[in-house]
Design a protein around this motif. Sequence first.
Motif, PDB file in Angstrom:
ATOM      1  N   UNK C   1      20.309 -25.113 -48.989  1.00 50.79           N
ATOM      2  CA  UNK C   1      19.878 -25.434 -50.373  1.00 50.79           C
ATOM      3  C   UNK C   1      18.640 -26.307 -50.365  1.00 50.79           C
ATOM      4  N   UNK C   2      17.516 -25.751 -49.955  1.00 53.37           N
ATOM      5  CA  UNK C   2      16.303 -26.550 -49.982  1.00 53.37           C
ATOM      6  C   UNK C   2      15.222 -25.816 -50.758  1.00 53.37           C
ATOM      7  N   UNK C   3      15.463 -25.677 -52.043  1.00 52.18           N
ATOM      8  CA  UNK C   3      14.560 -24.930 -52.915  1.00 52.18           C
ATOM      9  C   UNK C   3      13.328 -25.731 -53.272  1.00 52.18           C
ATOM     10  N   UNK C   4      12.694 -25.293 -54.327  1.00 54.28           N
ATOM     11  CA  UNK C   4      11.482 -25.953 -54.789  1.00 54.28           C
ATOM     12  C   UNK C   4      11.730 -27.413 -55.134  1.00 54.28           C
ATOM     13  N   UNK C   5      12.925 -27.691 -55.735  1.00 58.74           N
ATOM     14  CA  UNK C   5      13.234 -29.049 -56.170  1.00 58.74           C
ATOM     15  C   UNK C   5      13.184 -30.032 -55.004  1.00 58.74           C
ATOM     16  N   UNK C   6      13.446 -29.529 -53.809  1.00 58.58           N
ATOM     17  CA  UNK C   6      13.486 -30.402 -52.650  1.00 58.58           C
ATOM     18  C   UNK C   6      12.135 -31.062 -52.389  1.00 58.58           C
ATOM     19  N   UNK C   7      11.087 -30.413 -52.845  1.00 58.43           N
ATOM     20  CA  UNK C   7       9.751 -30.956 -52.602  1.00 58.43           C
ATOM     21  C   UNK C   7       9.299 -31.894 -53.715  1.00 58.43           C
ATOM     22  N   UNK C   8      10.269 -32.381 -54.453  1.00 64.74           N
ATOM     23  CA  UNK C   8       9.961 -33.135 -55.658  1.00 64.74           C
ATOM     24  C   UNK C   8       9.030 -34.311 -55.431  1.00 64.74           C
ATOM     25  N   UNK C   9       9.281 -35.041 -54.344  1.00 59.51           N
ATOM     26  CA  UNK C   9       8.470 -36.258 -54.156  1.00 59.51           C
ATOM     27  C   UNK C   9       6.986 -35.937 -54.008  1.00 59.51           C
ATOM     28  N   UNK C  10       6.683 -34.768 -53.430  1.00 63.57           N
ATOM     29  CA  UNK C  10       5.284 -34.382 -53.406  1.00 63.57           C
ATOM     30  C   UNK C  10       4.819 -33.892 -54.784  1.00 63.57           C
ATOM     31  N   UNK C  11       5.663 -33.071 -55.380  1.00 72.57           N
ATOM     32  CA  UNK C  11       5.271 -32.427 -56.627  1.00 72.57           C
ATOM     33  C   UNK C  11       4.911 -33.429 -57.710  1.00 72.57           C
ATOM     34  N   UNK C  12       5.684 -34.521 -57.745  1.00 78.65           N
ATOM     35  CA  UNK C  12       5.505 -35.484 -58.817  1.00 78.65           C
ATOM     36  C   UNK C  12       4.125 -36.157 -58.755  1.00 78.65           C
ATOM     37  N   UNK C  13       3.514 -36.136 -57.593  1.00 84.79           N
ATOM     38  CA  UNK C  13       2.174 -36.709 -57.435  1.00 84.79           C
ATOM     39  C   UNK C  13       1.074 -35.728 -57.798  1.00 84.79           C
ATOM     40  N   UNK C  14       1.376 -34.758 -58.602  1.00 83.90           N
ATOM     41  CA  UNK C  14       0.361 -33.727 -58.731  1.00 83.90           C
ATOM     42  C   UNK C  14      -0.087 -33.446 -60.136  1.00 83.90           C
ATOM     43  N   UNK C  15      -0.972 -32.484 -60.237  1.00 81.86           N
ATOM     44  CA  UNK C  15      -1.629 -32.192 -61.504  1.00 81.86           C
ATOM     45  C   UNK C  15      -0.672 -31.646 -62.545  1.00 81.86           C
ATOM     46  N   UNK C  16       0.362 -30.909 -62.120  1.00 84.52           N
ATOM     47  CA  UNK C  16       1.312 -30.399 -63.108  1.00 84.52           C
ATOM     48  C   UNK C  16       1.981 -31.575 -63.822  1.00 84.52           C
ATOM     49  N   UNK C  17       2.357 -32.597 -63.062  1.00 89.92           N
ATOM     50  CA  UNK C  17       3.000 -33.743 -63.691  1.00 89.92           C
ATOM     51  C   UNK C  17       2.022 -34.471 -64.618  1.00 89.92           C
ATOM     52  N   UNK C  18       0.783 -34.603 -64.212  1.00 90.59           N
ATOM     53  CA  UNK C  18      -0.228 -35.218 -65.080  1.00 90.59           C
ATOM     54  C   UNK C  18      -0.392 -34.425 -66.377  1.00 90.59           C
ATOM     55  N   UNK C  19      -0.422 -33.088 -66.216  1.00 97.43           N
ATOM     56  CA  UNK C  19      -0.560 -32.241 -67.406  1.00 97.43           C
ATOM     57  C   UNK C  19       0.647 -32.420 -68.329  1.00 97.43           C
ATOM     58  N   UNK C  20       1.851 -32.461 -67.749  1.00 98.28           N
ATOM     59  CA  UNK C  20       3.053 -32.697 -68.558  1.00 98.28           C
ATOM     60  C   UNK C  20       2.925 -34.024 -69.308  1.00 98.28           C
ATOM     61  N   UNK C  21       2.498 -35.079 -68.584  1.00103.42           N
ATOM     62  CA  UNK C  21       2.359 -36.404 -69.201  1.00103.42           C
ATOM     63  C   UNK C  21       1.379 -36.352 -70.367  1.00103.42           C
ATOM     64  N   UNK C  22       0.272 -35.651 -70.176  1.00101.84           N
ATOM     65  CA  UNK C  22      -0.752 -35.572 -71.215  1.00101.84           C
ATOM     66  C   UNK C  22      -0.245 -34.848 -72.464  1.00101.84           C
ATOM     67  N   UNK C  23       0.304 -33.634 -72.270  1.00102.01           N
ATOM     68  CA  UNK C  23       0.714 -32.842 -73.433  1.00102.01           C
ATOM     69  C   UNK C  23       1.943 -33.423 -74.127  1.00102.01           C
ATOM     70  N   UNK C  24       2.851 -34.024 -73.358  1.00102.73           N
ATOM     71  CA  UNK C  24       4.012 -34.666 -73.971  1.00102.73           C
ATOM     72  C   UNK C  24       3.568 -35.830 -74.847  1.00102.73           C
ATOM     73  N   UNK C  25       2.641 -36.637 -74.335  1.00 98.82           N
ATOM     74  CA  UNK C  25       2.135 -37.766 -75.117  1.00 98.82           C
ATOM     75  C   UNK C  25       1.461 -37.273 -76.390  1.00 98.82           C
ATOM     76  N   UNK C  26       0.700 -36.194 -76.281  1.00100.26           N
ATOM     77  CA  UNK C  26       0.018 -35.648 -77.462  1.00100.26           C
ATOM     78  C   UNK C  26       1.027 -35.188 -78.525  1.00100.26           C
ATOM     79  N   UNK C  27       2.030 -34.413 -78.115  1.00 96.02           N
ATOM     80  CA  UNK C  27       2.960 -33.905 -79.142  1.00 96.02           C
ATOM     81  C   UNK C  27       3.831 -35.033 -79.709  1.00 96.02           C
ATOM     82  N   UNK C  28       4.149 -36.038 -78.881  1.00 91.75           N
ATOM     83  CA  UNK C  28       4.926 -37.168 -79.415  1.00 91.75           C
ATOM     84  C   UNK C  28       4.085 -37.991 -80.390  1.00 91.75           C
ATOM     85  N   UNK C  29       2.803 -38.195 -80.086  1.00 93.26           N
ATOM     86  CA  UNK C  29       1.927 -38.905 -81.031  1.00 93.26           C
ATOM     87  C   UNK C  29       1.803 -38.105 -82.332  1.00 93.26           C
ATOM     88  N   UNK C  30       1.688 -36.798 -82.213  1.00 93.84           N
ATOM     89  CA  UNK C  30       1.617 -35.947 -83.406  1.00 93.84           C
ATOM     90  C   UNK C  30       2.885 -36.111 -84.251  1.00 93.84           C
TER      91      UNK C  30
END
Lengths: 159, 159, 159
Positions: C1-30
């Motif tokens: 059981x070592x799927x994609x989630x297993x690489x989480x610690x690397x993934x969280x340092x990346x552009x997808x997480x930044x993009x999530x942070x940006x768009x989530x903040x935008x829709x919450x401000x809206x």
Amino acid sequence: RSGEMAKLTQLIDNEVFWAYATYTTIVLLKMMLMSLITAYFRITRKAFVNPEDTASFGKGENAKKYLRTDPDVERVRRGHLNDLENIVPFLGIGLLYALSGPELYTALLHFRIFAGARITHTFAYLIPLPQPSRGLSWAAGYAVTISMAYKVLKTALYL
Amino acid sequence: RSGEMAKLTQLIDNEVFWAYATYTTIVLLKMMLMSLITAYFRITRKAFVNPEDTASFGKGENAKKYLRTDPDVERVRRGHLNDLENIVPFLGIGLLYALSGPELYTALLHFRIFAGARITHTFAYLIPLPQPSRGLSWAAGYAVTISMAYKVLKTALYL
Amino acid sequence: RSGEMAKLTQLIDNEVFWAYATYTTIVLLKMMLMSLITAYFRITRKAFVNPEDTASFGKGENAKKYLRTDPDVERVRRGHLNDLENIVPFLGIGLLYALSGPELYTALLHFRIFAGARITHTFAYLIPLPQPSRGLSWAAGYAVTISMAYKVLKTALYL
């Protein structure tokens, strides 16, 4: 100060987090279903709230009569709001709980009871089942969330 | 592109994240309390909305008269909805803010003002205190959330 | 059981997480903007719900006449509740999706459609635009959330 939270980078790669992801997605999808059920009842009961939604029924009085409340629509909306009030705490507290290093068995127990309680609550509300079905299913989800909050505060309390 | 967010794996093991966990759990528990206060007023004021909730008062007209709105119940419900509208943004923006590498002192200031503002807001709404008590406590929580959102966008903006 | 989630610690340092942070903040401000628009309409339409909010208009009957509902206020409130019902699922499912290792291009597509759909939905609700503008913008945000939920369950399913 090197409690359970300190091991977060390991914990997040584990089955408790996967379980949280699974059950959170399930209860959020269930909540989203309430929108479709509301739309279904609005259309079949012809009970709308926005004038622009009744424009296809014609103009003037002919359309205006569909701007009304319907008991079935209101019931689904109450169930939807109850979901929001209870699933939002689960979303936040559950995430922190998953990161607080619980045993997999205990975590699964919490998540499963919560998801089961909210699904039961929806059936109890929409059918509707006689009380205390709805009350008890609400209380089960509530109690499980309190239990997770207790674990979070015991692990991470930092005022 | 190796900003503050890049150090996330270290940051998450730290006191800012513990503080976020603590204050988020506190405000979510406070919000959950609104459900119990609503239930308390519904029972003591005998003001229900679902026919199945009044079944224990007998049948027909006897039970039907308890299907009514009560000003105290409605007031708690408005406070509950206001919590949802304000705590949901805190839940999301606060998490991203905690992961954006703020100073511990600054982060604690934000979290404490938010939690204090929401607790004050609840007292101001339920007692009720004369305005602008409720307005100002709402605005304090709102301003703190905007301030955290600004820090998140400054750190992580990726459109 | 070592799927994609297993690489989480690397993934969280990346552009997808930044993009999530940006768009989530935008829709919450809206979403938070809806509170200000509600307050604006309550004040300009002089339509309040709490007696303590009308105290500055004088006492007795003079103040009481401002305790009323107004169609514009109610419309904004419905838009606000619709935001809550749809942005809460995005907040939770979007976070888990960002952690499930999607391609940056795909993730950005999901986040941008969601944010665009919710902003369009607000304009469609408040102007209001004729249907199906509001319906379609709601459906676009809903569909994108379902698509992200599918990816999360495919990656992390752990019942």
